[in-house]
Scaffold this active site. Structure first.
Site, PDB file in Angstrom:
ATOM      1  N   ASN A  22       4.425 -31.638  -4.435  1.00 49.84           N
ATOM      2  CA  ASN A  22       3.386 -30.622  -5.225  1.00 49.84           C
ATOM      3  C   ASN A  22       4.388 -29.743  -6.280  1.00 49.84           C
ATOM      4  OD1 ASN A  22       2.333 -28.199  -6.007  1.00 49.84           O
ATOM      5  ND2 ASN A  22       1.118 -28.088  -4.482  1.00 49.84           N
ATOM      6  N   HIS A  61       4.866 -25.611  -9.168  1.00 46.89           N
ATOM      7  CA  HIS A  61       5.863 -24.686  -9.539  1.00 46.89           C
ATOM      8  C   HIS A  61       6.787 -24.880 -10.661  1.00 46.89           C
ATOM      9  CE1 HIS A  61       4.083 -21.840  -6.892  1.00 46.89           C
ATOM     10  NE2 HIS A  61       4.422 -22.634  -5.782  1.00 46.89           N
ATOM     11  N   HIS A  86      -2.643 -28.137  -7.949  1.00 44.37           N
ATOM     12  CA  HIS A  86      -3.670 -27.163  -7.465  1.00 44.37           C
ATOM     13  C   HIS A  86      -4.036 -26.547  -8.753  1.00 44.37           C
ATOM     14  CE1 HIS A  86      -4.889 -23.709  -4.861  1.00 44.37           C
ATOM     15  NE2 HIS A  86      -5.857 -24.094  -5.772  1.00 44.37           N
ATOM     16  N   ARG A 107      -5.985 -23.903  -9.888  1.00 43.27           N
ATOM     17  CA  ARG A 107      -6.521 -22.693  -9.609  1.00 43.27           C
ATOM     18  C   ARG A 107      -7.526 -22.008 -10.620  1.00 43.27           C
ATOM     19  NH1 ARG A 107      -3.207 -20.239  -4.933  1.00 43.27           N
ATOM     20  NH2 ARG A 107      -4.728 -18.682  -5.256  1.00 43.27           N
ATOM     21  N   ARG A 127      -2.946 -19.971 -13.016  1.00 46.10           N
ATOM     22  CA  ARG A 127      -1.760 -19.328 -13.215  1.00 46.10           C
ATOM     23  C   ARG A 127      -0.510 -20.377 -13.321  1.00 46.10           C
ATOM     24  NH1 ARG A 127      -1.184 -17.081  -6.900  1.00 46.10           N
ATOM     25  NH2 ARG A 127      -3.095 -16.129  -7.569  1.00 46.10           N
ATOM     26  N   GLU A 178      -5.588 -30.632  -5.537  1.00 44.84           N
ATOM     27  CA  GLU A 178      -5.947 -29.549  -4.584  1.00 44.84           C
ATOM     28  C   GLU A 178      -6.910 -28.504  -5.548  1.00 44.84           C
ATOM     29  OE1 GLU A 178      -2.942 -26.774  -3.117  1.00 44.84           O
ATOM     30  OE2 GLU A 178      -1.825 -28.543  -2.370  1.00 44.84           O
ATOM     31  N   THR A 184      -1.496 -19.935  -1.231  1.00 48.62           N
ATOM     32  CA  THR A 184      -2.877 -20.102  -0.128  1.00 48.62           C
ATOM     33  C   THR A 184      -2.249 -19.749   1.325  1.00 48.62           C
ATOM     34  OG1 THR A 184      -3.132 -22.240  -1.456  1.00 48.62           O
ATOM     35  CG2 THR A 184      -4.334 -22.131   0.362  1.00 48.62           C
ATOM     36  N   GLU A 239      -5.797 -31.430   6.270  1.00 49.00           N
ATOM     37  CA  GLU A 239      -4.129 -31.006   6.258  1.00 49.00           C
ATOM     38  C   GLU A 239      -3.880 -29.739   7.027  1.00 49.00           C
ATOM     39  OE1 GLU A 239      -2.842 -30.739   2.019  1.00 49.00           O
ATOM     40  OE2 GLU A 239      -1.181 -29.488   2.940  1.00 49.00           O
ATOM     41  N   HIS A 274       2.900 -26.829   3.750  1.00 50.24           N
ATOM     42  CA  HIS A 274       3.190 -25.169   3.211  1.00 50.24           C
ATOM     43  C   HIS A 274       4.285 -24.514   3.833  1.00 50.24           C
ATOM     44  CE1 HIS A 274       2.182 -21.359   1.753  1.00 50.24           C
ATOM     45  NE2 HIS A 274       0.983 -21.829   1.143  1.00 50.24           N
TER      46      HIS A 274
HETATM   47  N1  PXP Z   1      -0.537 -28.034   0.947  1.00 48.06           N
HETATM   48  C1  PXP Z   1      -1.632 -26.936   0.276  1.00 48.06           C
HETATM   49  C2  PXP Z   1      -2.885 -27.109   0.795  1.00 48.06           C
HETATM   50  C3  PXP Z   1      -1.136 -25.885  -0.283  1.00 48.06           C
HETATM   51  O1  PXP Z   1      -1.927 -25.038  -0.998  1.00 48.06           O
HETATM   52  C4  PXP Z   1       0.433 -25.964  -0.780  1.00 48.06           C
HETATM   53  C5  PXP Z   1       0.767 -24.770  -1.700  1.00 48.06           C
HETATM   54  O2  PXP Z   1       0.255 -25.048  -2.801  1.00 48.06           O
HETATM   55  C6  PXP Z   1       1.210 -26.669  -0.300  1.00 48.06           C
HETATM   56  C7  PXP Z   1       0.947 -27.864   0.689  1.00 48.06           C
HETATM   57  C8  PXP Z   1       2.506 -26.716  -0.362  1.00 48.06           C
HETATM   58  O3  PXP Z   1       3.242 -25.615   0.145  1.00 48.06           O
HETATM   59  P1  PXP Z   1       4.579 -25.261  -0.351  1.00 48.06           P
HETATM   60  O4  PXP Z   1       4.656 -25.112  -1.996  1.00 48.06           O
HETATM   61  O5  PXP Z   1       5.233 -23.884   0.327  1.00 48.06           O
HETATM   62  O6  PXP Z   1       5.638 -26.493  -0.171  1.00 48.06           O
END
Ligand code: PXP
Length: 246
Positions: A14, A17, A50, A52, A56, A77, A108, A158, A195
């Site tokens: 992902n 960030h 994602h 949003r 952001r 996402e 999330t 998921e 997550h």
């Molecule tokens: N899966 C989903 C559905 C999420 O919303 C997120 C966070 O955006 C993640 C996985 C990844 O989480 P993390 O950034 O804590 O690894």
């Protein structure tokens, strides 16, 4: 000895960030689209982002570019809104993961509430499936949510690993993930998880045999800073020294 599992385990990175950092200056760096390429070069099996409602981190242009340039698998996402469903139908990512979204949340915070608007969810899932997009639902590892995901026609679930990430190791949080993975796979759903996963806590989740995909973001970006900052400082020192003829 490490366990051997029939299902290969995919890592989807992902890159949200990377965009969070860029948005701190509203500039061009770091670029999440370039980051996606580096992740793929390093062996990531897919890229997750994602978009949003409050934009952001990822921006619309990032998502458009990722949909065009990701060479592995692009997992978009998004919340189940008319705007996002229309975007997905236009861009046709390989996979959509439907997530809950609240404007004030930091991340999330929980799985989808599948009982709030089942007809709306079923309709979106049907449209996405009809366009050839694989649909995954981000849910808490709870029996009712697994059963509801199956009834709604998703390809995959998921499992939200946030509670486990706060209470890692053997315990009820890990057991809930194992149980949900087994029930989901038995119902014919593909099982993903994510997550809050880190190098230190990923092991027991990666060992659940039914889990075939992990979505990991924050820790990887954080580790990239930890392991890369020293090199960046040295590079700057060299540039400054070169300017002074050293
Ligand atoms: N899966 C989903 C559905 C999420 O919303 C997120 C966070 O955006 C993640 C996985 C990844 O989480 P993390 O950034 O804590 O690894």
């Amino acid at each position: 000895m490490p366990a051997t599992h029939a299902t290969p385990l995919r890592l989807y990175v992902n890159v949200d960030h990377v965009a969070t950092l860029r948005q701190a200056r509203r500039g061009a760096e770091p670029d999440p689209v370039a980051a996606a390429r580096w992740c793929e070069d390093a062996g990531a099996d897919g890229i997750t982002a994602h978009l949003r409602e409050d934009r952001r981190h990822m921006q619309d242009a990032d998502i458009e570019q990722l949909a065009r340039t990701v060479r592995t698998v692009f997992n978009l996402e998004m919340a189940n809104t008319a705007e996002m469903v229309a975007l997905a139908l236009r861009l046709r990512p390989h996979q959509v993961t439907l997530v809950p979204e609240r404007r004030e949340e930091v991340t999330t915070e929980g799985g989808l509430d599948l009982e709030r608007d089942p007809d709306g969810l079923a309709s979106s899932i049907g449209k996405l499936r009809g366009a050839g997009i694989r649909v995954s639902l981000f849910i808490d590892p709870a029996p009712r949510a697994v059963a509801a995901s199956h009834a709604l026609g998703a390809h995959a679930i998921e499992l939200h690993t946030g509670t486990y990430a706060h209470h890692p190791g053997e315990g009820p949080a890990l057991q809930a993930l194992r149980d949900a993975a087994r029930t989901g796979a038995a119902a014919g759903l593909a099982v993903h998880a994510g997550h809050g996963l880190t190098v230190d806590n990923v092991g027991p989740v990666a060992a659940i045999p039914e889990v075939e995909e992990l979505n990991i973001g924050h820790h990887l970006v954080s580790r990239a800073i930890e392991s890369g900052l020293a090199a960046a400082v040295r590079e700057m020192r060299r540039a400054m020294d070169a300017a002074r003829g050293r």
